[in-house]
Design a protein around this motif. Structure first.
Motif, PDB file in Angstrom:
ATOM      1  N   VAL A 283      16.178   4.042   4.198  1.00  0.00           N
ATOM      2  CA  VAL A 283      15.536   4.836   3.528  1.00  0.00           C
ATOM      3  C   VAL A 283      16.327   5.417   2.362  1.00  0.00           C
ATOM      4  O   VAL A 283      15.908   6.017   1.526  1.00  0.00           O
ATOM      5  CB  VAL A 283      15.500   6.011   4.694  1.00  0.00           C
ATOM      6  N   VAL A 284      17.620   5.330   2.262  1.00  0.00           N
ATOM      7  CA  VAL A 284      18.317   5.677   1.154  1.00  0.00           C
ATOM      8  C   VAL A 284      17.776   4.939  -0.151  1.00  0.00           C
ATOM      9  O   VAL A 284      17.500   5.506  -1.183  1.00  0.00           O
ATOM     10  CB  VAL A 284      19.844   5.496   1.296  1.00  0.00           C
ATOM     11  N   PHE A 446      12.209  -4.483   2.630  1.00  0.00           N
ATOM     12  CA  PHE A 446      11.748  -3.213   3.104  1.00  0.00           C
ATOM     13  C   PHE A 446      11.382  -2.167   2.106  1.00  0.00           C
ATOM     14  O   PHE A 446      10.255  -1.707   2.197  1.00  0.00           O
ATOM     15  CB  PHE A 446      12.784  -2.638   4.095  1.00  0.00           C
ATOM     16  N   GLN A 447      11.872  -2.468   1.135  1.00  0.00           N
ATOM     17  CA  GLN A 447      11.499  -1.421  -0.274  1.00  0.00           C
ATOM     18  C   GLN A 447      10.143  -2.141  -0.677  1.00  0.00           C
ATOM     19  O   GLN A 447       9.366  -1.264  -1.124  1.00  0.00           O
ATOM     20  CB  GLN A 447      12.535  -1.873  -1.196  1.00  0.00           C
ATOM     21  N   ILE A 448      10.103  -3.220  -0.740  1.00  0.00           N
ATOM     22  CA  ILE A 448       8.690  -3.843  -1.455  1.00  0.00           C
ATOM     23  C   ILE A 448       7.684  -3.848  -0.584  1.00  0.00           C
ATOM     24  O   ILE A 448       6.333  -3.396  -1.054  1.00  0.00           O
ATOM     25  CB  ILE A 448       8.920  -5.207  -2.081  1.00  0.00           C
ATOM     26  N   TYR A 449       7.785  -3.989   0.545  1.00  0.00           N
ATOM     27  CA  TYR A 449       6.738  -3.936   1.760  1.00  0.00           C
ATOM     28  C   TYR A 449       6.361  -2.604   2.082  1.00  0.00           C
ATOM     29  O   TYR A 449       5.076  -2.138   2.679  1.00  0.00           O
ATOM     30  CB  TYR A 449       7.013  -4.665   2.862  1.00  0.00           C
ATOM     31  N   GLY A 450       7.323  -1.544   1.913  1.00  0.00           N
ATOM     32  CA  GLY A 450       6.935  -0.348   2.106  1.00  0.00           C
ATOM     33  C   GLY A 450       6.259   0.592   0.983  1.00  0.00           C
ATOM     34  O   GLY A 450       5.800   1.609   1.020  1.00  0.00           O
ATOM     35  N   MET A 451       6.431  -0.043  -0.347  1.00  0.00           N
ATOM     36  CA  MET A 451       5.557   0.671  -1.444  1.00  0.00           C
ATOM     37  C   MET A 451       4.365   0.779  -1.380  1.00  0.00           C
ATOM     38  O   MET A 451       3.847   2.010  -1.546  1.00  0.00           O
ATOM     39  CB  MET A 451       6.255  -0.264  -2.542  1.00  0.00           C
ATOM     40  N   PRO A 452       3.531   0.004  -0.647  1.00  0.00           N
ATOM     41  CA  PRO A 452       2.071   0.204  -0.690  1.00  0.00           C
ATOM     42  C   PRO A 452       1.840   1.581   0.467  1.00  0.00           C
ATOM     43  O   PRO A 452       0.843   2.427  -0.045  1.00  0.00           O
ATOM     44  CB  PRO A 452       1.147  -0.905  -0.001  1.00  0.00           C
ATOM     45  N   MET A 453       2.658   1.542   1.209  1.00  0.00           N
ATOM     46  CA  MET A 453       2.412   2.718   2.186  1.00  0.00           C
ATOM     47  C   MET A 453       3.141   4.112   1.688  1.00  0.00           C
ATOM     48  O   MET A 453       2.453   5.109   1.543  1.00  0.00           O
ATOM     49  CB  MET A 453       3.297   2.533   3.527  1.00  0.00           C
ATOM     50  N   PHE A 454       4.120   3.890   0.724  1.00  0.00           N
ATOM     51  CA  PHE A 454       4.613   5.125   0.064  1.00  0.00           C
ATOM     52  C   PHE A 454       3.366   5.686  -1.137  1.00  0.00           C
ATOM     53  O   PHE A 454       3.264   6.673  -1.163  1.00  0.00           O
ATOM     54  CB  PHE A 454       5.660   4.771  -0.834  1.00  0.00           C
ATOM     55  N   ILE A 476      10.609  13.292   1.346  1.00  0.00           N
ATOM     56  CA  ILE A 476      10.279  13.492   2.913  1.00  0.00           C
ATOM     57  C   ILE A 476       9.292  12.635   2.967  1.00  0.00           C
ATOM     58  O   ILE A 476       9.527  11.911   4.349  1.00  0.00           O
ATOM     59  CB  ILE A 476       9.823  15.080   2.720  1.00  0.00           C
ATOM     60  N   PHE A 477       8.442  12.417   2.459  1.00  0.00           N
ATOM     61  CA  PHE A 477       7.554  11.060   2.692  1.00  0.00           C
ATOM     62  C   PHE A 477       8.158   9.923   3.038  1.00  0.00           C
ATOM     63  O   PHE A 477       7.669   9.016   4.309  1.00  0.00           O
ATOM     64  CB  PHE A 477       6.333  10.937   1.620  1.00  0.00           C
ATOM     65  N   ARG A 478       8.953   9.380   2.222  1.00  0.00           N
ATOM     66  CA  ARG A 478       9.493   8.029   2.529  1.00  0.00           C
ATOM     67  C   ARG A 478      10.634   8.247   3.702  1.00  0.00           C
ATOM     68  O   ARG A 478      10.791   7.076   4.351  1.00  0.00           O
ATOM     69  CB  ARG A 478      10.293   7.704   1.105  1.00  0.00           C
ATOM     70  N   ALA A 479      11.323   9.422   4.060  1.00  0.00           N
ATOM     71  CA  ALA A 479      12.156   9.414   5.073  1.00  0.00           C
ATOM     72  C   ALA A 479      11.210   9.507   6.355  1.00  0.00           C
ATOM     73  O   ALA A 479      11.514   8.743   7.377  1.00  0.00           O
ATOM     74  CB  ALA A 479      12.873  10.591   4.986  1.00  0.00           C
ATOM     75  N   ILE A 480      10.025  10.195   6.291  1.00  0.00           N
ATOM     76  CA  ILE A 480       9.090  10.110   7.512  1.00  0.00           C
ATOM     77  C   ILE A 480       8.623   8.701   7.793  1.00  0.00           C
ATOM     78  O   ILE A 480       8.660   8.498   8.882  1.00  0.00           O
ATOM     79  CB  ILE A 480       8.006  11.055   7.277  1.00  0.00           C
ATOM     80  N   PHE A 481       8.405   8.044   6.777  1.00  0.00           N
ATOM     81  CA  PHE A 481       7.666   6.604   6.950  1.00  0.00           C
ATOM     82  C   PHE A 481       8.789   5.700   7.681  1.00  0.00           C
ATOM     83  O   PHE A 481       8.462   4.798   8.596  1.00  0.00           O
ATOM     84  CB  PHE A 481       7.382   6.079   5.771  1.00  0.00           C
ATOM     85  N   GLY A 482      10.187   5.660   6.962  1.00  0.00           N
ATOM     86  CA  GLY A 482      11.213   4.810   7.450  1.00  0.00           C
ATOM     87  C   GLY A 482      11.481   5.202   9.034  1.00  0.00           C
ATOM     88  O   GLY A 482      11.701   4.344   9.777  1.00  0.00           O
ATOM     89  N   PHE A 483      11.479   6.483   9.410  1.00  0.00           N
ATOM     90  CA  PHE A 483      11.874   6.837  10.896  1.00  0.00           C
ATOM     91  C   PHE A 483      10.730   6.791  11.723  1.00  0.00           C
ATOM     92  O   PHE A 483      10.810   6.606  12.990  1.00  0.00           O
ATOM     93  CB  PHE A 483      12.290   8.207  10.940  1.00  0.00           C
ATOM     94  N   VAL A 484       9.508   6.583  11.469  1.00  0.00           N
ATOM     95  CA  VAL A 484       8.386   6.301  12.180  1.00  0.00           C
ATOM     96  C   VAL A 484       8.323   4.908  12.567  1.00  0.00           C
ATOM     97  O   VAL A 484       7.993   4.427  13.632  1.00  0.00           O
ATOM     98  CB  VAL A 484       6.999   6.650  11.429  1.00  0.00           C
ATOM     99  N   CYS A 485       8.583   3.947  11.626  1.00  0.00           N
ATOM    100  CA  CYS A 485       9.046   2.812  11.535  1.00  0.00           C
ATOM    101  C   CYS A 485      10.055   2.364  12.716  1.00  0.00           C
ATOM    102  O   CYS A 485       9.928   1.649  13.535  1.00  0.00           O
ATOM    103  CB  CYS A 485       9.135   1.797  10.489  1.00  0.00           C
ATOM    104  N   PHE A 486      11.162   3.066  12.512  1.00  0.00           N
ATOM    105  CA  PHE A 486      12.273   2.993  13.572  1.00  0.00           C
ATOM    106  C   PHE A 486      11.789   3.304  14.936  1.00  0.00           C
ATOM    107  O   PHE A 486      12.330   2.648  15.830  1.00  0.00           O
ATOM    108  CB  PHE A 486      13.442   3.969  13.027  1.00  0.00           C
ATOM    109  N   PHE A 487      10.965   4.245  15.057  1.00  0.00           N
ATOM    110  CA  PHE A 487      10.441   4.650  16.479  1.00  0.00           C
ATOM    111  C   PHE A 487       9.631   3.545  16.832  1.00  0.00           C
ATOM    112  O   PHE A 487       9.774   2.971  18.312  1.00  0.00           O
ATOM    113  CB  PHE A 487       9.774   5.970  16.370  1.00  0.00           C
ATOM    114  N   ILE A 488       8.787   2.875  16.089  1.00  0.00           N
ATOM    115  CA  ILE A 488       8.126   1.841  16.686  1.00  0.00           C
ATOM    116  C   ILE A 488       8.798   0.663  16.908  1.00  0.00           C
ATOM    117  O   ILE A 488       8.713  -0.060  18.092  1.00  0.00           O
ATOM    118  CB  ILE A 488       6.992   1.441  15.626  1.00  0.00           C
TER     119      ILE A 488
END
Length: 569
Positions: A283-284, A446-454, A476-488
C-alpha cells in the motif's frame, strides 16, 4: 439614382460590354438603403465609400475596355469568404438573378489552404483524446518508451503462476507437455501482437487505453462488459489477493529459514500478521501516482522474477533427480477423471500466460502520432521481454519436471518442492535469496496489477465531479483496495488450488477475444488467411475455455480442496 437608372446599370453590367462611350448623368442619388450621396456635375465620378461601387469616369466620357465588368469591393470586404455577399449585388428586383449567376462558395476555408490543412487536420484527428484521461493514473503520463514497456511487460508476464508448470507436466508427460507449452506461448504471442496493433484506430483517431474500453468499443457496451469485465477484474484484483498470499507466506518462510531452530523470539508472527506486513508495504508503494512512475519498480520486479526463476531451476537441476523419480504421466481414476485431469493441466499452462489485460494500459503510457505510432516501440519492448520470458518458463518447466517428476506436490509449486526436498542440502543463504526475490517480485507485481483497479476507482470519481482526484482521496482509495485484498486473502487462503479453474475463466482474455476484436475492427477479406486464422483461434479459444472451466470444477470437487476460511496456514 432612380430605379430605372439602376436597372439600366444592372443590365449593362450583366451583358458583354463593347468599346463604346458611356455617358454619365450630371446628378443622381443612391437609394435609401445606402444613403443619399449627391455627385456634382463638375467631377462626374463616383465618390468611393465603404459601401459604394467605384467606376472610373472622366469628366466627359468614360472608355471601357472590351473585358467582363469588374466590380471593386469596399475595403471592409477584402477578406470576405464569398464575393456574393457584397451588398451592392442584392439590390432591387435583380437580386435573385444576380445571385443565380454568381458561383456559390464551397466553404469558409480558402482553397489554397487545403494542401496544408488536410495533413494538419489528420494529425489532430490522430491525437484526439478524452480530456478525462489526463486525470487518471494509467494515462496521466504519456512519456513512456520501449524500455518502460519491456519492464512492465516482463514484470507482469512472469509470476508465481509459472512455478506451477511442472505440475501440468506430471499429467501431460514430456511430449505433450512441451508441445502444449510451445503452442500456448506462440498463440499468446500472436494475440499480443494483435492487441498492440489494435491500440490505435486510424479511422476514428481513438486510442484504446484499456482492455475493457476496446472490448466495449468492439462488441458493444453490454456484450463487452459481460464477456470481459469479470475476467479482467479477477486478473487484477484476484491476482493482487494471490500475491498477498504468496508474499506473506514466503516472508514467513524467509523468517524461518534465517532464524531456524535458533530463533530467540518465543512468539513469531503468525501467517495473517505476515500477510498484513506485506499488504502495508504494498500500500505504501501504491501511492506512486501513475503507471509511468512505477517503471523503476517494474524493473526491480522483472530482475527479481528472472532471478528466482533461474535460481529455482538451476539449483534443482544441480541437486540432481530425486530417487525413484518417474516421468510416466499420472493416470488415476476412471476414464472421465483422466480426461478432466488432462484438461485441468492445460488450464494450468494457460494460466501461466497472463498480462494481456495490461498490454493496452502499458501502451497507453507512450506518446503516439501518425508519424511515430506507439505500436513500434511497444512491439520492440514486448519482443525483448518475451524473449526473456521464454528463457525463464521453458527451463523452469522442463528442469523442474526433470528434477522432481511426479513427486512434485500436486497443489504446490517449484518453490514448495525446493524447500520440501532440498532444504537441508542447499545453502541457507541461497534459499533466503530466492525467497527475497519472490517477495520483492510479489510487491512489484502488486503495483502493476492493481493499477487498473486504481484507475477504475478514480474514474468513477472524476466522472461524477468533473475534476481530478485529490492526492489524499487517491491515497484513501488505494489503501482501501489493498486492505480489501488483504481481507479476501485471509478469508480465502486456498485460492491457489483453483489454478486450473481460473485459467479456464481467464483464457478468452488472452487467447480468444483479441482474435474476434481483430476481425471486427480490421475486417480482413473473407476467406483470406487472416480471416481463417483468427476465426479458428477465436473459436478454439472459446471452446477450450468452456471445457477447462468444467474440468477445473470437476477436479476441485473430485480431489477436494482443504477449505480453511479465515485460517491461513
Amino acid at each position: 439614382m432612380s430605379r430605372e437608372t439602376m436597372a439600366d446599370v444592372d443590365e449593362a453590367s450583366s451583358l458583354p460590354i463593347t468599346p463604346r462611350t458611356v455617358t454619365v448623368a450630371p446628378t443622381f442619388h443612391f437609394d435609401d438603403q445606402f444613403g443619399s450621396l449627391p455627385i456634382t456635375p463638375r467631377t462626374a465620378s463616383l465618390t468611393q465609400t465603404p459601401s459604394v461601387v467605384s467606376l472610373p469616369v472622366t469628366p466627359r466620357t468614360a472608355s471601357v475596355a472590351p473585358t467582363p465588368s469588374i466590380v471593386s469591393l469596399p475595403p471592409s470586404q477584402f477578406h470576405s469568404p464569398s464575393l456574393s455577399r457584397s451588398p451592392l449585388l442584392n439590390v432591387g428586383d435583380h437580386a435573385a438573378n444576380r445571385t443565380s449567376k454568381t458561383p456559390r462558395s464551397r466553404g469558409l476555408t480558402p482553397r489554397f489552404i487545403t494542401p496544408l490543412g488536410s495533413p494538419l487536420r489528420k494529425a489532430l484527428k490522430m491525437t484526439r483524446l478524452d480530456p478525462q484521461d489526463a486525470w487518471l493514473p494509467i494515462t496521466e503520463s504519456r512519456n513512456g518508451n520501449a524500455y518502460y514497456a519491456a519492464f512492465h511487460t516482463l514484470c507482469s508476464g512472469i509470476g508465481i503462476q509459472a512455478l506451477v508448470l511442472p505440475v501440468a507436466f506430471t499429467i501431460l508427460g514430456w511430449a505433450w507437455g512441451i508441445i502444449s507449452l510451445t503452442v500456448a506461448f506462440v498463440w499468446q504471442l500472436y494475440t499480443l501482437y494483435l492487441m498492440v496493433q489494435l491500440h490505435e484506430n486510424y479511422e476514428t483517431g481513438m486510442r484504446y487505453s484499456r482492455y475493457l474500453q476496446l472490448a466495449c468499443a468492439t462488441f458493444g457496451d453490454n456484450l463487452g462488459k459481460l464477456c470481459a469485465a469479470f475476467p479482467i477484474g479477477y486478473l487484477s484484483a484476484g491476482t493482487c489477493c494471490a500475491l498477498i498470499i504468496i508474499g506473506g507466506s514466503t516472508a514467513k518462510l524467509l523468517y524461518q529459514t534465517l532464524c531456524g531452530a535458533t530463533c530467540s523470539n518465543p512468539k513469531p508472527l503468525t501467517t495473517v500478521e505476515w500477510y498484513l506486513v506485506f499488504t502495508c508495504v504494498a500500500v505504501v508503494l501504491a501511492q506512486l501516482p501513475n503507471l509511468n512512475s512505477i517503471a523503476g519498480i517494474s524493473l526491480v520486479g522483472a530482475v527479481t522474477a528472472v532471478g528466482y526463476c533461474t535460481a529455482l531451476w538451476t539449483v534443482s537441476v544441480a541437486e540432481g533427480r530425486l530417487p525413484n523419480v518417474s516421468y510416466d504421466p499420472v493416470r488415476k481414476g476412471t476414464q472421465v477423471a483422466r480426461i478432466f485431469d488432462l484438461l485441468n493441466a492445460l488450464g494450468i499452462i494457460a494460466f501461466a500466460f497472463r498480462g494481456h489485460n495490461l498490454i493496452l494500459e502499458i501502451q497507453a503510457t507512450m506518446p503516439s502520432s501518425e508519424k511515430h505510432p506507439s505500436r513500434v516501440p511497444m512491439w520492440r519492448g514486448v519482443q525483448f521481454s518475451y524473449l526473456l520470458i521464454a528463457m525463464c518458463l521453458f527451463p523452469l518447466a522442463i528442469g523442474g519436471y526433470w528434477a522432481y517428476g511426479h513427486l512434485i506436490p500436486a497443489n504446490g509449486s517449484m518453490l514448495t518442492a525446493l524447500f520440501a526436498f532440498h532444504s537441508q542440502d542447499v545453502s541457507r543463504s541461497v534459499l533466503a535469496l530466492i525467497s527475497i526475490f519472490v517477495i520483492i517480485n510479489a510487491v512489484s507485481s502488486f503495483q502493476i496489477y492493481g493499477m487498473p483497479m486504481f484507475d477504475d476507482m478514480e474514474s468513477a470519481y472524476t466522472t461524477r465531479s468533473k475534476k481530478a482526484c485529490p492526492w489524499w482521496l487517491r491515497s484513501i482509495f488505494r489503501a482501501i483496495f489493498g486492505f480489501v485484498c488483504f481481507f479476501i486473502a485471509v478469508a480465502i487462503p486456498f485460492l491457489g488450488s483453483f489454478a486450473g479453474l481460473i485459467g479456464g475463466i481467464a483464457l478468452p482474455v488472452t487467447f480468444a477475444y483479441p482474435c474476434f476484436m481483430w476481425l471486427k475492427v480490421k475486417k480482413p477479406h473473407k476467406y483470406s488467411l487472416s480471416w481463417w486464422v483468427n476465426w479458428g483461434l477465436g473459436l478454439l479459444g472459446m471452446g477450450l475455455s468452456g471445457i477447462l472451466v468444467a474440468a477445473g470444477l470437476y477436479v476441485v470437487i473430485d480431489t477436494g480442496v482443504k477449505i480453511s476460511f479465515f485460517n491461513p496456514q
